[in-house]
Scaffold this motif. Structure first.
Motif, PDB file in Angstrom:
ATOM      1  N   ALA A 177      43.107  34.125  52.833  1.00  0.00           N
ATOM      2  CA  ALA A 177      43.348  33.468  51.544  1.00  0.00           C
ATOM      3  C   ALA A 177      42.832  34.329  50.400  1.00  0.00           C
ATOM      4  CB  ALA A 177      42.680  32.091  51.526  1.00  0.00           C
ATOM      5  N   LEU A 178      41.614  34.846  50.529  1.00  0.00           N
ATOM      6  CA  LEU A 178      41.059  35.708  49.489  1.00  0.00           C
ATOM      7  C   LEU A 178      41.825  37.028  49.417  1.00  0.00           C
ATOM      8  CD1 LEU A 178      39.106  36.468  47.297  1.00  0.00           C
ATOM      9  CD2 LEU A 178      37.430  37.104  49.046  1.00  0.00           C
ATOM     10  N   GLN A 179      42.266  37.517  50.552  1.00  0.00           N
ATOM     11  CA  GLN A 179      43.047  38.757  50.550  1.00  0.00           C
ATOM     12  C   GLN A 179      44.325  38.574  49.731  1.00  0.00           C
ATOM     13  OE1 GLN A 179      43.541  39.588  54.694  1.00  0.00           O
ATOM     14  NE2 GLN A 179      41.360  39.908  55.027  1.00  0.00           N
ATOM     15  N   PHE A 180      44.942  37.391  49.839  1.00  0.00           N
ATOM     16  CA  PHE A 180      46.156  37.122  49.068  1.00  0.00           C
ATOM     17  C   PHE A 180      45.839  37.032  47.570  1.00  0.00           C
ATOM     18  CE2 PHE A 180      49.204  33.948  47.285  1.00  0.00           C
ATOM     19  CZ  PHE A 180      50.315  34.792  47.281  1.00  0.00           C
ATOM     20  N   VAL A 181      44.718  36.399  47.220  1.00  0.00           N
ATOM     21  CA  VAL A 181      44.319  36.294  45.815  1.00  0.00           C
ATOM     22  C   VAL A 181      44.107  37.690  45.227  1.00  0.00           C
ATOM     23  CG1 VAL A 181      42.513  35.495  44.238  1.00  0.00           C
ATOM     24  CG2 VAL A 181      43.349  33.986  46.044  1.00  0.00           C
ATOM     25  N   LYS A 182      43.449  38.565  45.979  1.00  0.00           N
ATOM     26  CA  LYS A 182      43.224  39.934  45.500  1.00  0.00           C
ATOM     27  C   LYS A 182      44.551  40.693  45.388  1.00  0.00           C
ATOM     28  CE  LYS A 182      39.035  41.811  46.854  1.00  0.00           C
ATOM     29  NZ  LYS A 182      38.058  42.325  47.842  1.00  0.00           N
ATOM     30  N   PHE A 183      45.449  40.437  46.322  1.00  0.00           N
ATOM     31  CA  PHE A 183      46.775  41.051  46.295  1.00  0.00           C
ATOM     32  C   PHE A 183      47.531  40.630  45.026  1.00  0.00           C
ATOM     33  CE2 PHE A 183      51.336  40.657  47.407  1.00  0.00           C
ATOM     34  CZ  PHE A 183      51.620  41.955  47.802  1.00  0.00           C
ATOM     35  N   MET A 184      47.447  39.337  44.692  1.00  0.00           N
ATOM     36  CA  MET A 184      48.143  38.805  43.520  1.00  0.00           C
ATOM     37  C   MET A 184      47.630  39.417  42.220  1.00  0.00           C
ATOM     38  SD  MET A 184      50.537  36.406  43.943  1.00  0.00           S
ATOM     39  CE  MET A 184      50.398  35.262  42.577  1.00  0.00           C
ATOM     40  N   THR A 185      46.358  39.813  42.218  1.00  0.00           N
ATOM     41  CA  THR A 185      45.745  40.287  40.974  1.00  0.00           C
ATOM     42  C   THR A 185      45.548  41.804  40.940  1.00  0.00           C
ATOM     43  OG1 THR A 185      43.580  39.679  41.914  1.00  0.00           O
ATOM     44  CG2 THR A 185      44.621  38.089  40.452  1.00  0.00           C
ATOM     45  N   GLU A 186      46.168  42.520  41.875  1.00  0.00           N
ATOM     46  CA  GLU A 186      46.180  43.982  41.791  1.00  0.00           C
ATOM     47  C   GLU A 186      47.000  44.394  40.579  1.00  0.00           C
ATOM     48  OE1 GLU A 186      47.916  45.694  45.224  1.00  0.00           O
ATOM     49  OE2 GLU A 186      46.408  44.917  46.608  1.00  0.00           O
ATOM     50  N   MET A 187      46.634  45.501  39.956  1.00  0.00           N
ATOM     51  CA  MET A 187      47.340  45.977  38.768  1.00  0.00           C
ATOM     52  C   MET A 187      48.843  46.099  38.998  1.00  0.00           C
ATOM     53  SD  MET A 187      47.240  47.110  35.590  1.00  0.00           S
ATOM     54  CE  MET A 187      45.653  47.814  35.099  1.00  0.00           C
TER      55      MET A 187
END
Length: 429
Positions: free
Chosen positions: A333-343
Protein backbone atom coordinates in the motif's frame (compact mmCIF):
# COMPACT_ATOMS: atom_id res chain seq x y z
CA UNK A 1 13.03 5.95 -8.97
CA UNK A 2 10.42 3.77 -10.67
CA UNK A 3 12.91 0.94 -11.25
CA UNK A 4 14.20 1.05 -7.69
CA UNK A 5 10.62 0.91 -6.40
CA UNK A 6 9.98 -2.27 -8.37
CA UNK A 7 13.18 -3.81 -7.00
CA UNK A 8 12.18 -2.88 -3.48
CA UNK A 9 8.70 -4.32 -4.00
CA UNK A 10 10.13 -7.54 -5.37
CA UNK A 11 12.61 -7.85 -2.54
CA UNK A 12 9.91 -7.32 0.05
CA UNK A 13 7.60 -9.85 -1.52
CA UNK A 14 10.27 -12.52 -2.04
CA UNK A 15 11.23 -12.02 1.59
CA UNK A 16 7.78 -13.29 2.44
CA UNK A 17 5.61 -10.20 2.89
CA UNK A 18 2.26 -11.85 2.51
CA UNK A 19 0.14 -11.20 5.55
CA UNK A 20 -2.29 -8.35 5.20
CA UNK A 21 -4.72 -6.88 7.67
CA UNK A 22 -7.60 -4.48 7.11
CA UNK A 23 -9.07 -4.41 3.63
CA UNK A 24 -5.99 -5.89 1.97
CA UNK A 25 -5.92 -9.60 1.38
CA UNK A 26 -2.96 -11.83 0.68
CA UNK A 27 -2.56 -15.46 -0.33
CA UNK A 28 0.79 -16.92 0.67
CA UNK A 29 2.76 -18.88 -1.87
CA UNK A 30 4.34 -22.25 -1.20
CA UNK A 31 7.84 -22.56 0.23
CA UNK A 32 11.17 -21.87 -1.49
CA UNK A 33 11.07 -20.43 -4.99
CA UNK A 34 7.37 -19.57 -4.71
CA UNK A 35 5.84 -16.69 -6.59
CA UNK A 36 5.32 -13.51 -4.56
CA UNK A 37 2.24 -13.59 -2.37
CA UNK A 38 -0.88 -12.23 -4.02
CA UNK A 39 -2.13 -8.98 -2.50
CA UNK A 40 -5.37 -7.06 -3.03
CA UNK A 41 -5.30 -3.38 -2.11
CA UNK A 42 -8.49 -1.44 -1.40
CA UNK A 43 -8.00 2.14 -2.66
CA UNK A 44 -10.66 4.75 -1.96
CA UNK A 45 -10.63 8.18 -3.60
CA UNK A 46 -13.02 10.87 -4.82
CA UNK A 47 -11.53 11.91 -8.18
CA UNK A 48 -14.68 11.36 -10.21
CA UNK A 49 -13.93 14.08 -12.78
CA UNK A 50 -11.45 14.12 -15.63
CA UNK A 51 -8.51 14.27 -15.98
CA UNK A 52 -7.83 12.59 -12.61
CA UNK A 53 -10.46 9.88 -13.01
CA UNK A 54 -8.56 8.41 -15.96
CA UNK A 55 -5.05 9.35 -14.78
CA UNK A 56 -5.45 7.64 -11.38
CA UNK A 57 -6.87 4.51 -13.03
CA UNK A 58 -3.86 4.51 -15.40
CA UNK A 59 -1.40 4.79 -12.49
CA UNK A 60 -3.05 1.79 -10.83
CA UNK A 61 -2.74 -0.26 -14.04
CA UNK A 62 0.93 0.66 -14.36
CA UNK A 63 1.66 -0.30 -10.76
CA UNK A 64 -0.11 -3.65 -11.20
CA UNK A 65 1.84 -4.29 -14.41
CA UNK A 66 5.10 -3.76 -12.51
CA UNK A 67 3.84 -5.80 -9.56
CA UNK A 68 1.84 -8.71 -11.06
CA UNK A 69 1.03 -10.12 -7.63
CA UNK A 70 -0.86 -6.94 -6.67
CA UNK A 71 -4.50 -6.23 -7.49
CA UNK A 72 -5.82 -2.73 -6.79
CA UNK A 73 -9.56 -2.42 -6.24
CA UNK A 74 -10.62 1.23 -6.51
CA UNK A 75 -13.71 2.67 -4.86
CA UNK A 76 -14.39 6.06 -6.44
CA UNK A 77 -17.11 8.27 -4.98
CA UNK A 78 -18.11 11.93 -5.25
CA UNK A 79 -17.33 14.22 -2.33
CA UNK A 80 -20.31 13.83 0.00
CA UNK A 81 -20.75 10.11 -0.64
CA UNK A 82 -17.02 9.60 -0.04
CA UNK A 83 -17.06 11.45 3.28
CA UNK A 84 -20.13 9.53 4.44
CA UNK A 85 -18.76 6.11 3.49
CA UNK A 86 -15.31 6.81 4.98
CA UNK A 87 -16.92 8.01 8.21
CA UNK A 88 -19.01 4.85 8.40
CA UNK A 89 -16.08 2.47 7.93
CA UNK A 90 -13.74 4.35 10.29
CA UNK A 91 -16.41 4.47 12.98
CA UNK A 92 -16.56 0.68 12.72
CA UNK A 93 -12.85 0.56 13.55
CA UNK A 94 -11.52 -0.11 10.05
CA UNK A 95 -9.91 1.87 7.26
CA UNK A 96 -9.22 1.18 3.57
CA UNK A 97 -5.65 0.16 2.70
CA UNK A 98 -5.15 3.45 0.84
CA UNK A 99 -7.53 6.37 1.09
CA UNK A 100 -7.79 10.00 0.05
CA UNK A 101 -7.56 12.48 2.93
CA UNK A 102 -7.52 16.23 3.40
CA UNK A 103 -5.45 15.84 6.56
CA UNK A 104 -6.07 18.13 9.52
CA UNK A 105 -8.38 17.37 12.43
CA UNK A 106 -10.29 14.61 10.66
CA UNK A 107 -7.09 12.67 9.89
CA UNK A 108 -5.86 13.33 13.46
CA UNK A 109 -9.00 11.74 14.88
CA UNK A 110 -8.46 8.68 12.65
CA UNK A 111 -4.82 8.54 13.81
CA UNK A 112 -5.88 8.75 17.47
CA UNK A 113 -8.28 5.86 16.84
CA UNK A 114 -5.37 3.73 15.63
CA UNK A 115 -6.65 3.49 12.06
CA UNK A 116 -3.80 5.16 10.15
CA UNK A 117 -0.24 3.94 9.64
CA UNK A 118 2.66 6.11 10.83
CA UNK A 119 4.75 6.43 7.66
CA UNK A 120 7.61 8.39 9.22
CA UNK A 121 10.23 5.66 9.19
CA UNK A 122 9.46 4.63 5.61
CA UNK A 123 9.13 7.97 3.79
CA UNK A 124 12.30 9.68 5.00
CA UNK A 125 13.85 9.17 1.58
CA UNK A 126 11.08 11.03 -0.26
CA UNK A 127 9.98 13.74 2.20
CA UNK A 128 12.66 16.22 1.00
CA UNK A 129 11.14 16.09 -2.50
CA UNK A 130 7.85 17.63 -1.28
CA UNK A 131 7.16 21.30 -0.58
CA UNK A 132 6.76 22.15 3.09
CA UNK A 133 3.27 23.62 2.60
CA UNK A 134 1.93 20.52 0.86
CA UNK A 135 3.05 18.20 3.69
CA UNK A 136 1.77 20.26 6.61
CA UNK A 137 -1.77 18.86 6.82
CA UNK A 138 -0.51 15.26 7.15
CA UNK A 139 2.15 15.77 9.83
CA UNK A 140 1.54 15.72 13.58
CA UNK A 141 4.06 15.86 16.41
CA UNK A 142 6.95 15.39 13.99
CA UNK A 143 5.43 12.30 12.38
CA UNK A 144 4.08 11.84 8.84
CA UNK A 145 0.78 10.03 8.21
CA UNK A 146 0.17 10.73 4.52
CA UNK A 147 1.75 12.01 1.32
CA UNK A 148 0.17 14.90 -0.63
CA UNK A 149 -1.13 14.63 -4.18
CA UNK A 150 -2.49 18.19 -4.47
CA UNK A 151 -2.34 21.60 -2.82
CA UNK A 152 -4.32 24.69 -3.63
CA UNK A 153 -6.58 27.48 -2.52
CA UNK A 154 -10.18 28.53 -2.69
CA UNK A 155 -11.03 31.61 -4.73
CA UNK A 156 -13.62 32.96 -7.15
CA UNK A 157 -13.86 31.40 -10.61
CA UNK A 158 -15.79 33.77 -12.85
CA UNK A 159 -17.21 34.24 -16.32
CA UNK A 160 -15.42 37.20 -17.96
CA UNK A 161 -18.19 37.62 -20.55
CA UNK A 162 -20.92 37.91 -17.90
CA UNK A 163 -18.83 40.33 -15.85
CA UNK A 164 -18.39 42.47 -18.97
CA UNK A 165 -22.15 42.34 -19.65
CA UNK A 166 -22.70 43.83 -16.19
CA UNK A 167 -20.14 46.56 -16.83
CA UNK A 168 -17.55 45.10 -14.44
CA UNK A 169 -14.13 45.87 -15.89
CA UNK A 170 -11.96 44.19 -13.26
CA UNK A 171 -12.48 41.71 -10.43
CA UNK A 172 -13.31 43.21 -7.01
CA UNK A 173 -10.44 43.67 -4.55
CA UNK A 174 -12.58 44.50 -1.49
CA UNK A 175 -15.71 42.96 -0.01
CA UNK A 176 -17.61 46.22 -0.50
CA UNK A 177 -16.70 46.14 -4.21
CA UNK A 178 -17.73 42.49 -4.36
CA UNK A 179 -21.20 43.23 -2.97
CA UNK A 180 -21.51 46.13 -5.45
CA UNK A 181 -20.59 43.78 -8.30
CA UNK A 182 -23.24 41.30 -7.15
CA UNK A 183 -25.80 44.11 -7.45
CA UNK A 184 -24.49 45.06 -10.92
CA UNK A 185 -24.80 41.47 -12.11
CA UNK A 186 -28.36 41.23 -10.83
CA UNK A 187 -29.26 44.52 -12.50
CA UNK A 188 -27.91 43.12 -15.78
CA UNK A 189 -30.15 40.07 -15.45
CA UNK A 190 -27.26 37.77 -14.56
CA UNK A 191 -27.34 35.29 -11.66
CA UNK A 192 -24.25 36.38 -9.69
CA UNK A 193 -23.26 33.20 -7.84
CA UNK A 194 -23.84 29.46 -8.08
CA UNK A 195 -23.95 27.56 -4.79
CA UNK A 196 -24.42 23.88 -3.89
CA UNK A 197 -26.65 24.57 -0.90
CA UNK A 198 -27.57 20.93 -0.46
CA UNK A 199 -23.99 19.85 0.18
CA UNK A 200 -23.23 22.63 2.72
CA UNK A 201 -19.42 22.49 2.53
CA UNK A 202 -19.21 25.03 -0.34
CA UNK A 203 -21.16 27.54 1.74
CA UNK A 204 -18.79 27.33 4.68
CA UNK A 205 -16.07 28.80 2.46
CA UNK A 206 -17.75 32.21 2.67
CA UNK A 207 -17.89 32.33 6.47
CA UNK A 208 -14.39 30.89 6.82
CA UNK A 209 -12.81 33.38 4.42
CA UNK A 210 -14.67 36.32 5.96
CA UNK A 211 -13.53 35.20 9.41
CA UNK A 212 -9.96 35.10 8.09
CA UNK A 213 -10.23 38.57 6.59
CA UNK A 214 -12.03 40.15 9.58
CA UNK A 215 -10.61 38.28 12.60
CA UNK A 216 -7.32 37.11 11.11
CA UNK A 217 -5.66 33.71 10.95
CA UNK A 218 -4.51 33.82 14.57
CA UNK A 219 -8.13 34.15 15.71
CA UNK A 220 -9.09 30.97 13.86
CA UNK A 221 -6.22 29.09 15.47
CA UNK A 222 -7.02 30.57 18.92
CA UNK A 223 -10.68 29.55 18.58
CA UNK A 224 -9.60 25.98 17.88
CA UNK A 225 -7.61 25.95 21.12
CA UNK A 226 -10.00 27.96 23.32
CA UNK A 227 -13.11 26.24 21.91
CA UNK A 228 -14.70 29.67 21.62
CA UNK A 229 -16.06 31.21 18.42
CA UNK A 230 -18.43 33.57 20.23
CA UNK A 231 -16.50 36.78 19.58
CA UNK A 232 -17.41 40.04 17.81
CA UNK A 233 -15.20 39.26 14.81
CA UNK A 234 -16.72 35.84 14.16
CA UNK A 235 -20.19 37.37 14.52
CA UNK A 236 -19.14 40.09 12.05
CA UNK A 237 -18.13 37.39 9.57
CA UNK A 238 -21.62 35.94 9.84
CA UNK A 239 -23.15 39.38 9.40
CA UNK A 240 -21.30 39.76 6.09
CA UNK A 241 -22.46 36.32 4.93
CA UNK A 242 -26.00 37.44 5.76
CA UNK A 243 -25.44 40.71 3.88
CA UNK A 244 -24.54 38.66 0.82
CA UNK A 245 -27.42 36.21 1.24
CA UNK A 246 -29.87 39.12 1.64
CA UNK A 247 -28.99 40.19 -1.90
CA UNK A 248 -30.36 36.83 -3.12
CA UNK A 249 -27.31 36.25 -5.32
CA UNK A 250 -27.62 32.50 -5.82
CA UNK A 251 -29.26 30.50 -8.58
CA UNK A 252 -32.88 29.44 -8.32
CA UNK A 253 -33.19 26.25 -6.25
CA UNK A 254 -29.67 26.55 -4.81
CA UNK A 255 -30.73 25.07 -1.46
CA UNK A 256 -31.37 21.74 -3.19
CA UNK A 257 -28.38 21.91 -5.53
CA UNK A 258 -25.39 19.57 -5.43
CA UNK A 259 -21.89 20.50 -6.52
CA UNK A 260 -20.79 18.32 -9.44
CA UNK A 261 -24.08 17.05 -10.90
CA UNK A 262 -25.25 18.16 -14.38
CA UNK A 263 -27.60 20.70 -12.74
CA UNK A 264 -25.33 21.57 -9.80
CA UNK A 265 -23.12 24.48 -8.80
CA UNK A 266 -20.21 23.71 -11.12
CA UNK A 267 -22.36 23.10 -14.20
CA UNK A 268 -24.38 26.27 -13.55
CA UNK A 269 -21.18 28.31 -13.90
CA UNK A 270 -19.78 26.14 -16.68
CA UNK A 271 -22.94 26.54 -18.78
CA UNK A 272 -23.00 30.33 -18.37
CA UNK A 273 -26.04 30.40 -16.07
CA UNK A 274 -24.22 32.09 -13.16
CA UNK A 275 -21.30 34.50 -13.14
CA UNK A 276 -19.08 32.89 -10.50
CA UNK A 277 -18.48 30.30 -7.81
CA UNK A 278 -16.23 30.25 -4.75
CA UNK A 279 -14.32 27.01 -5.14
CA UNK A 280 -10.94 25.30 -4.95
CA UNK A 281 -8.29 24.69 -7.58
CA UNK A 282 -10.18 21.71 -9.01
CA UNK A 283 -13.01 23.98 -10.27
CA UNK A 284 -11.93 24.17 -13.96
CA UNK A 285 -11.68 20.37 -14.24
CA UNK A 286 -15.09 19.81 -12.63
CA UNK A 287 -16.64 22.56 -14.76
CA UNK A 288 -15.44 20.80 -17.92
CA UNK A 289 -16.68 17.46 -16.61
CA UNK A 290 -20.12 18.62 -15.46
CA UNK A 291 -20.93 21.21 -18.15
CA UNK A 292 -19.79 22.80 -21.39
CA UNK A 293 -16.79 24.64 -19.96
CA UNK A 294 -15.99 28.34 -20.35
CA UNK A 295 -12.64 28.12 -22.12
CA UNK A 296 -10.94 31.50 -22.38
CA UNK A 297 -13.91 33.20 -20.68
CA UNK A 298 -12.98 31.61 -17.34
CA UNK A 299 -11.05 33.80 -14.92
CA UNK A 300 -9.91 33.64 -11.30
CA UNK A 301 -9.57 36.18 -8.50
CA UNK A 302 -8.65 35.77 -4.81
CA UNK A 303 -11.16 36.33 -2.01
CA UNK A 304 -11.45 40.09 -1.43
CA UNK A 305 -10.13 41.95 1.61
CA UNK A 306 -12.48 43.43 4.21
CA UNK A 307 -11.90 47.08 5.11
CA UNK A 308 -10.61 47.38 8.68
CA UNK A 309 -10.09 43.62 8.96
CA UNK A 310 -7.14 42.09 10.77
CA UNK A 311 -6.41 39.50 8.08
CA UNK A 312 -3.95 39.91 5.23
CA UNK A 313 -4.96 39.85 1.57
CA UNK A 314 -2.23 37.27 1.01
CA UNK A 315 -3.54 34.84 3.63
CA UNK A 316 -5.13 31.94 1.76
CA UNK A 317 -7.77 29.37 2.63
CA UNK A 318 -7.83 25.94 1.07
CA UNK A 319 -6.01 22.67 1.10
CA UNK A 320 -5.14 19.88 -1.16
CA UNK A 321 -5.48 16.17 -1.03
CA UNK A 322 -3.27 13.35 0.03
CA UNK A 323 -3.12 9.60 0.43
CA UNK A 324 -3.04 7.88 3.80
CA UNK A 325 -2.45 4.19 4.53
CA UNK A 326 -4.65 2.09 6.79
CA UNK A 327 -2.97 0.81 9.96
CA UNK A 328 -3.37 -2.83 8.93
CA UNK A 329 -2.57 -2.41 5.23
CA UNK A 330 0.16 -4.53 3.60
CA UNK A 331 3.50 -2.96 2.69
CA UNK A 332 2.50 -2.73 -0.95
CA UNK A 333 0.00 0.00 0.00
CA UNK A 334 2.78 2.44 0.90
CA UNK A 335 4.73 1.40 -2.18
CA UNK A 336 1.73 2.42 -4.30
CA UNK A 337 1.45 5.78 -2.50
CA UNK A 338 5.14 6.47 -3.18
CA UNK A 339 4.65 5.38 -6.80
CA UNK A 340 1.74 7.83 -7.18
CA UNK A 341 3.83 10.72 -5.87
CA UNK A 342 7.02 10.12 -7.87
CA UNK A 343 7.94 13.14 -9.99
CA UNK A 344 7.51 11.29 -13.29
CA UNK A 345 4.02 10.13 -12.38
CA UNK A 346 2.71 13.09 -10.42
CA UNK A 347 3.84 15.76 -12.89
CA UNK A 348 1.62 14.15 -15.54
CA UNK A 349 -1.39 15.05 -13.39
CA UNK A 350 -0.05 18.59 -12.97
CA UNK A 351 0.43 19.00 -16.72
CA UNK A 352 -3.12 17.77 -17.33
CA UNK A 353 -4.49 20.45 -14.99
CA UNK A 354 -5.82 17.94 -12.48
CA UNK A 355 -3.66 18.99 -9.52
CA UNK A 356 -1.14 21.66 -8.54
CA UNK A 357 2.53 21.04 -7.66
CA UNK A 358 3.38 19.32 -4.38
CA UNK A 359 6.92 18.36 -5.42
CA UNK A 360 9.81 20.81 -5.59
CA UNK A 361 10.56 21.68 -9.21
CA UNK A 362 7.11 20.84 -10.58
CA UNK A 363 6.05 24.47 -11.06
CA UNK A 364 6.89 24.52 -14.77
CA UNK A 365 4.40 21.71 -15.37
CA UNK A 366 1.45 24.05 -14.71
CA UNK A 367 0.11 25.02 -18.13
CA UNK A 368 -3.33 26.54 -17.47
CA UNK A 369 -3.09 30.34 -16.97
CA UNK A 370 -5.72 30.39 -14.19
CA UNK A 371 -4.00 27.57 -12.33
CA UNK A 372 -0.69 29.42 -12.76
CA UNK A 373 -2.36 32.36 -11.01
CA UNK A 374 -3.42 30.06 -8.16
CA UNK A 375 0.08 28.58 -7.93
CA UNK A 376 1.60 32.08 -7.83
CA UNK A 377 -0.80 33.17 -5.07
CA UNK A 378 0.11 30.08 -3.08
CA UNK A 379 3.82 30.73 -3.55
CA UNK A 380 3.38 34.25 -2.16
CA UNK A 381 0.97 33.33 0.62
CA UNK A 382 1.73 34.85 4.03
CA UNK A 383 -0.54 32.40 5.86
CA UNK A 384 -2.56 29.28 5.15
CA UNK A 385 -5.79 27.96 6.68
CA UNK A 386 -7.07 24.45 5.98
CA UNK A 387 -10.80 24.01 5.25
CA UNK A 388 -12.57 24.38 8.60
CA UNK A 389 -14.54 21.16 8.16
CA UNK A 390 -11.21 19.34 7.93
CA UNK A 391 -8.99 21.47 10.18
CA UNK A 392 -11.26 21.13 13.22
CA UNK A 393 -12.47 17.86 14.77
CA UNK A 394 -15.21 16.29 12.60
CA UNK A 395 -18.12 17.25 14.86
CA UNK A 396 -17.00 20.88 14.96
CA UNK A 397 -16.41 21.02 11.21
CA UNK A 398 -19.83 19.53 10.55
CA UNK A 399 -21.46 22.10 12.84
CA UNK A 400 -19.71 24.90 10.93
CA UNK A 401 -21.11 23.52 7.67
CA UNK A 402 -24.60 23.03 9.09
CA UNK A 403 -24.80 26.40 10.86
CA UNK A 404 -23.49 28.41 7.91
CA UNK A 405 -25.97 26.62 5.62
CA UNK A 406 -28.76 27.67 7.99
CA UNK A 407 -27.40 31.23 8.05
CA UNK A 408 -27.42 31.38 4.24
CA UNK A 409 -30.88 29.81 4.19
CA UNK A 410 -32.20 32.38 6.66
CA UNK A 411 -32.98 30.13 9.63
CA UNK A 412 -30.01 31.07 11.84
CA UNK A 413 -28.59 34.43 12.90
CA UNK A 414 -24.86 35.22 12.95
CA UNK A 415 -25.01 35.07 16.76
CA UNK A 416 -26.65 31.65 16.70
CA UNK A 417 -23.97 30.34 14.33
CA UNK A 418 -21.09 31.12 16.71
CA UNK A 419 -23.07 29.85 19.70
CA UNK A 420 -23.79 26.52 18.02
CA UNK A 421 -20.19 26.00 16.87
CA UNK A 422 -18.84 26.96 20.32
CA UNK A 423 -21.20 24.53 22.08
CA UNK A 424 -20.06 21.63 19.91
CA UNK A 425 -16.39 22.63 20.28
CA UNK A 426 -16.67 22.66 24.08
CA UNK A 427 -18.49 19.31 24.07
CA UNK A 428 -15.44 17.81 22.31
CA UNK A 429 -13.16 18.67 25.26
Amino acid sequence: MKRSLVLIATAVLVAGCGSSGGGGTATSGSSQGAAPAKVTLEWWHLSTAEPLKTLWAQRAKEFMAQNPNVTIKATVLENDAYKAKLTTITQSGKAPDIFATWGGGVLKQQIDAGLVKDLTGEVGDVLPTFTTASLAAYQFDGKTYGLPTDIGMVGFWYNKKLFSKAGITQPPATWAEFLDDVKKLKSAGVTPIALAGKEKWPGHYYWAYLAMRIAGLDALKKAAVDKNFNTPDFIAAGQQVKALADLQPFQKGFLGASYSTPDGQSATVSNGKAAMELMGQWAPAVQKDSGKGLGDDLGFFPFPTVEGGKGSATDVFGGGGGLAVGADAPKEALQFVKFMTEMGNHSKAVEAGGVLPVLKGEESAVKDPNLKQVATALAGATGFQLYLDQAYPPAVGQQVNDSVAELIGGSKTPEQVVQAVTEVAKSEE
